[in-house]
Design an enzyme around this catalytic site. Structure first.
Site, PDB file in Angstrom:
ATOM      1  N   ASP A 198       1.224  15.652   5.692  1.00  0.00           N
ATOM      2  CA  ASP A 198       0.259  14.817   4.972  1.00  0.00           C
ATOM      3  C   ASP A 198       0.933  13.497   4.623  1.00  0.00           C
ATOM      4  O   ASP A 198       1.599  13.368   3.601  1.00  0.00           O
ATOM      5  CB  ASP A 198      -0.209  15.543   3.711  1.00  0.00           C
ATOM      6  N   SER A 199       0.782  12.523   5.513  1.00  0.00           N
ATOM      7  CA  SER A 199       1.424  11.228   5.284  1.00  0.00           C
ATOM      8  C   SER A 199       0.428  10.074   5.267  1.00  0.00           C
ATOM      9  O   SER A 199       0.773   8.967   4.880  1.00  0.00           O
ATOM     10  CB  SER A 199       2.492  10.960   6.350  1.00  0.00           C
ATOM     11  N   LYS A 200      -0.815  10.344   5.714  1.00  0.00           N
ATOM     12  CA  LYS A 200      -1.913   9.356   5.649  1.00  0.00           C
ATOM     13  C   LYS A 200      -1.489   7.999   6.209  1.00  0.00           C
ATOM     14  O   LYS A 200      -1.742   6.956   5.618  1.00  0.00           O
ATOM     15  CB  LYS A 200      -2.443   9.220   4.226  1.00  0.00           C
ATOM     16  N   ARG A 201      -0.855   8.041   7.373  1.00  0.00           N
ATOM     17  CA  ARG A 201      -0.395   6.814   8.008  1.00  0.00           C
ATOM     18  C   ARG A 201      -1.555   6.085   8.679  1.00  0.00           C
ATOM     19  O   ARG A 201      -2.603   6.666   8.940  1.00  0.00           O
ATOM     20  CB  ARG A 201       0.670   7.125   9.050  1.00  0.00           C
TER      21      ARG A 201
END
Length: 297
Positions: A105-108
């Protein structure tokens, strides 16, 4: 390597649920705080995982939020304790929960080579099976996540998030150029765009919160017809119910094995302040068991 959707289906069948266990540790409230972050987190997750394995208890996915680990680094002092703890954690999952997908979960989200770098970070450096990403910058942002993996990795695009402030932008009414130029909330226009991308990119999925079941059903009905995987946060501390979420998905005939219903802090530290209770392990296990039972196939 099997396609990402095939991995979702096989892992759900293996464990009998569609639960996703968020791994977002708040070091300051965990039971071990010797001052050595990597060791403390390692001990915590080691005891938790050992107990889960002893009970044959497994979710159908794990989801570490990279920000919780980077926040424990101090790179300008040469300290990467948080990142090393994440590496240890991923190794432990691979050993103890084989064939269970890990969603970073890094929402890049950027464009061209920058997005390709983020894909390299998630898939090649951390060696995770899927990543969360922002679709805001369009095709230039999304396509590089799939260019080197051809459907073997998952890309969950933010569609309708679970936080209260999501309505500020995601609820805006827009003219949807994808679907016959009709008026829709922005989150539904994004769902239509995700549907188009999914026609060409095998691993595309959507992040849709469980905190508004009407909106979840609306989007799940659309994505279910296209077999688009859903990552569904909001259960637990954000107030949503896993039972009601499963019920909502079944009512619109969404293929449950492609869903992952996530809970994070309620599973790893359901207490809010230090010190951790003496029965911390029992409390964690009880909540993990409940989530797995409530998301049973």
């Amino acid at each position: 390597m099997k396609g990402y959707k095939a991995l979702l289906q096989s892992s759900a069948q293996k464990v009998g649920n569609c639960a996703c266990m968020g791994l977002d540790p708040q070091w300051d409230v965990l039971p071990y705080r010797s001052g050595h972050i990597r060791e403390d987190l390692g001990r915590f997750f080691s005891e938790l995982f050992q107990e889960m394995v002893s009970r044959s208890l497994s979710p159908a996915a794990f989801k570490p939020n990279i920000g919780y680990y980077h926040a424990l680094d101090n790179p300008r002092e040469g300290d990467f304790s948080g990142s090393l703890a994440l590496a240890d954690l991923l190794d432990a999952i691979e050993r103890q929960f084989p064939e269970i997908p890990v969603i970073l979960d890094s929402k890049r989200g950027d464009i061209a080579r920058s997005s390709a770098n983020y894909a390299h970070e998630a898939f090649d450096i951390w060696r995770c099976h899927a990543v969360t990403a922002s679709p805001y910058m369009g095709t230039d942002s999304v396509a590089p996540f799939d260019e080197h993996h051809e459907g073997s990795r998952g890309i969950y695009l933010l569609n309708r998030t679970s936080n209260p402030g999501a309505k500020d932008l995601q609820g805006l009414v827009v003219v949807d150029e994808v679907d016959e130029k009709e008026l829709y909330p922005l989150y539904l226009a994004v769902a239509h765009r995700i549907g188009r991308w999914a026609e060409k990119i095998e691993g595309i999925g959507a992040v849709v919160g469980a905190t508004n079941l009407d909106e979840l059903q609306e989007i799940a009905r659309y994505h279910g017809k296209r077999s688009i995987p859903l990552l569904i946060p909001g259960v637990g501390s954000q107030g949503a119910s896993a039972k009601m979420t499963i019920k909502a998905l079944k009512e619109v005939d969404y293929p449950i094995e492609l869903a992952r219903i996530n809970s994070s802090s309620a599973l790893t530290h359901p207490w809010k302040k230090a010190p951790a209770p003496t029965n911390w392990l029992d409390r964690c296990i009880q909540n993990i068991e409940s989530l797995c039972e409530e998301t049973a196939l």
